[in-house]
Motif scaffolding. Structure first.
Motif, mmCIF file in Angstrom:
data_model
loop_
_atom_site.group_PDB
_atom_site.id
_atom_site.type_symbol
_atom_site.label_atom_id
_atom_site.label_comp_id
_atom_site.label_asym_id
_atom_site.label_seq_id
_atom_site.Cartn_x
_atom_site.Cartn_y
_atom_site.Cartn_z
ATOM 1 N N SER A 59 -52.165 17.873 23.279
ATOM 2 C CA SER A 59 -53.013 19.046 23.259
ATOM 3 C C SER A 59 -54.468 19.059 22.706
ATOM 4 O O SER A 59 -55.323 19.272 23.298
ATOM 5 C CB SER A 59 -52.277 20.185 22.897
ATOM 6 O OG SER A 59 -50.929 20.546 23.559
ATOM 7 N N THR A 63 -58.212 18.777 24.358
ATOM 8 C CA THR A 63 -58.882 19.871 24.275
ATOM 9 C C THR A 63 -60.169 19.581 23.160
ATOM 10 O O THR A 63 -60.253 20.414 22.032
ATOM 11 C CB THR A 63 -58.150 21.065 23.753
ATOM 12 O OG1 THR A 63 -57.255 20.875 22.834
ATOM 13 C CG2 THR A 63 -57.356 21.641 24.889
ATOM 14 N N TRP A 64 -60.395 18.258 23.033
ATOM 15 C CA TRP A 64 -61.324 18.008 21.973
ATOM 16 C C TRP A 64 -62.624 18.886 21.995
ATOM 17 O O TRP A 64 -63.161 18.906 20.701
ATOM 18 C CB TRP A 64 -61.909 16.598 22.571
ATOM 19 C CG TRP A 64 -62.905 16.508 23.434
ATOM 20 C CD1 TRP A 64 -64.352 16.518 23.237
ATOM 21 C CD2 TRP A 64 -62.729 16.494 24.891
ATOM 22 N NE1 TRP A 64 -65.004 16.427 24.663
ATOM 23 C CE2 TRP A 64 -64.036 16.577 25.665
ATOM 24 C CE3 TRP A 64 -61.439 16.703 25.656
ATOM 25 C CZ2 TRP A 64 -64.198 16.653 26.866
ATOM 26 C CZ3 TRP A 64 -61.829 16.716 26.973
ATOM 27 C CH2 TRP A 64 -62.785 16.653 27.774
ATOM 28 N N ALA A 66 -62.669 21.847 21.655
ATOM 29 C CA ALA A 66 -62.487 23.157 20.819
ATOM 30 C C ALA A 66 -62.262 22.809 19.514
ATOM 31 O O ALA A 66 -62.067 23.608 18.634
ATOM 32 C CB ALA A 66 -61.192 23.775 21.308
ATOM 33 N N ARG A 74 -59.099 28.301 18.892
ATOM 34 C CA ARG A 74 -58.584 26.829 19.189
ATOM 35 C C ARG A 74 -57.222 26.786 19.274
ATOM 36 O O ARG A 74 -56.727 26.142 20.111
ATOM 37 C CB ARG A 74 -59.114 25.997 17.914
ATOM 38 C CG ARG A 74 -58.635 24.375 18.075
ATOM 39 C CD ARG A 74 -59.352 23.508 17.090
ATOM 40 N NE ARG A 74 -58.920 23.896 15.631
ATOM 41 C CZ ARG A 74 -59.337 24.652 14.725
ATOM 42 N NH1 ARG A 74 -60.844 24.779 14.816
ATOM 43 N NH2 ARG A 74 -58.804 24.866 13.383
ATOM 44 N N VAL A 77 -56.315 28.221 22.913
ATOM 45 C CA VAL A 77 -56.598 27.098 24.046
ATOM 46 C C VAL A 77 -55.659 25.960 23.968
ATOM 47 O O VAL A 77 -55.124 25.488 25.118
ATOM 48 C CB VAL A 77 -58.122 26.590 23.609
ATOM 49 C CG1 VAL A 77 -58.297 25.390 24.781
ATOM 50 C CG2 VAL A 77 -59.139 27.268 23.839
ATOM 51 N N ARG A 78 -55.275 25.479 22.680
ATOM 52 C CA ARG A 78 -54.263 24.258 22.873
ATOM 53 C C ARG A 78 -52.769 24.768 23.069
ATOM 54 O O ARG A 78 -52.222 24.003 23.564
ATOM 55 C CB ARG A 78 -54.451 23.774 21.441
ATOM 56 C CG ARG A 78 -55.803 22.763 21.070
ATOM 57 C CD ARG A 78 -56.025 22.147 19.731
ATOM 58 N NE ARG A 78 -57.116 21.607 19.934
ATOM 59 C CZ ARG A 78 -57.631 21.002 18.943
ATOM 60 N NH1 ARG A 78 -57.221 21.213 17.507
ATOM 61 N NH2 ARG A 78 -58.893 20.241 19.002
ATOM 62 N N ALA A 81 -52.863 24.640 26.538
ATOM 63 C CA ALA A 81 -52.817 23.201 27.033
ATOM 64 C C ALA A 81 -51.658 22.406 27.094
ATOM 65 O O ALA A 81 -51.262 21.767 27.902
ATOM 66 C CB ALA A 81 -53.989 22.330 26.170
ATOM 67 N N PHE A 161 -54.946 26.467 32.287
ATOM 68 C CA PHE A 161 -55.597 27.156 31.106
ATOM 69 C C PHE A 161 -55.906 28.477 31.614
ATOM 70 O O PHE A 161 -56.335 29.155 30.918
ATOM 71 C CB PHE A 161 -56.660 26.309 31.071
ATOM 72 C CG PHE A 161 -56.564 25.088 30.482
ATOM 73 C CD1 PHE A 161 -56.719 24.767 28.855
ATOM 74 C CD2 PHE A 161 -56.539 23.778 31.013
ATOM 75 C CE1 PHE A 161 -56.426 23.533 28.407
ATOM 76 C CE2 PHE A 161 -56.259 22.553 30.295
ATOM 77 C CZ PHE A 161 -56.303 22.513 28.995
#
Length: 254
Positions: A59, A63-64, A66, A74, A77-78, A81, A161
């Motif tokens: 994850s 989502t690099w 973020a 963050r 979002v992960r 993900a 997402f």
């Protein structure tokens, strides 16, 4: 028109139920069908164990962008993900499980499909290819299907997402897309017996899209149940043979 589509959809569901009935009436077929499905289950259980062990790292990797965001944003979002990764991996696993199981169990599922065909007089013009040629064709067709399904899985992953939609609409869409590809895979044994390839399957099933979707979505949902894939796979091959005959205009009633 809508009523006809719904009726055809549930006709496809009933084909799976008929496959279950045909499979359950023969202890020999039960034993034949379980062996390759169990082997595939062990393989995919190991792969999913690795996925869950490394889901946090995966994850973070996808989502690099973020990395520099506020911690709460963050983490959210992960989390999405991670859910999307598991969901898309599940969709791809269902499709690849079927392809791998059909390859492992080709002689077993050929026997199951042939038993169904014999109920209706068999296939007089069956094509009998050397096993190595048949295996090569089956692998090639399976890889083509998996490549297309992977291309579809990528936008579904992105859709995961989207809050709410990613957890409601996307799974339903995934079930229908997955169901279509499952139907294409599960009629393969019957089509191969007639010397027909993947493009022939697509053409035939498109003419009976609603019933193919009903059958495939029903199989997809069964595969999501713990051990459902192992138990239902042989019955799905039997039902897929009925679907293949119906899509080719052949009788499925005695």
């Amino acid at each position: 028109m809508a009523g006809h589509v719904v009726s055809e959809f549930f006709t496809g569901v009933r084909l799976l139920l008929r496959g279950v009935g045909r499979y359950a009436r023969s202890p020999k077929l039960i034993l034949l069908g379980l062996v390759p499905a169990v082997l595939s289950l062990l393989l995919f259980a190991g792969l999913f164990t690795l996925l869950f062990v490394y889901v946090d790292e995966l994850s973070a990797t996808v989502t690099w962008f973020a990395d520099d965001w506020a911690e709460s944003l963050r983490s959210s979002v992960r989390l999405f993900a991670g859910i999307a990764l598991v969901g898309v991996s599940g969709l791809f696993a269902v499709l690849s499980f079927t392809a791998v199981t059909l390859l492992i169990g080709d002689p077993f599922y050929e026997a199951i499909s042939k038993a169904v065909e014999d109920d209706f007089g068999g296939v007089p013009d069956a094509v009998d290819l050397p096993w190595h040629q048949e295996l090569r064709r089956s692998i090639f067709d399976a890889l083509r299907l998996l490549a297309v399904s992977l291309m579809i899985a990528i936008p579904l992953f992105a859709g995961g997402f989207i809050p709410v939609v990613g957890q409601t609409v996307i799974p339903v869409l995934g079930a229908f897309i997955g169901g279509w590809f499952l139907a294409l895979e599960l009629v393969a044994v019957a089509f191969n017996r007639r010397g027909l390839r993947l493009p022939d399957r697509r053409v035939a099933l498109r003419k009976h899209r609603a019933s193919a979707l009903g059958f495939g979505v029903a199989v997809f949902c069964c595969f999501l149940i713990p051990f459902g894939a192992v138990l239902i796979m042989p019955a799905a091959v039997a039902g897929g043979t009925l679907l293949a005959r119906r899509s080719l205009g052949l009788p499925i009633e005695k």
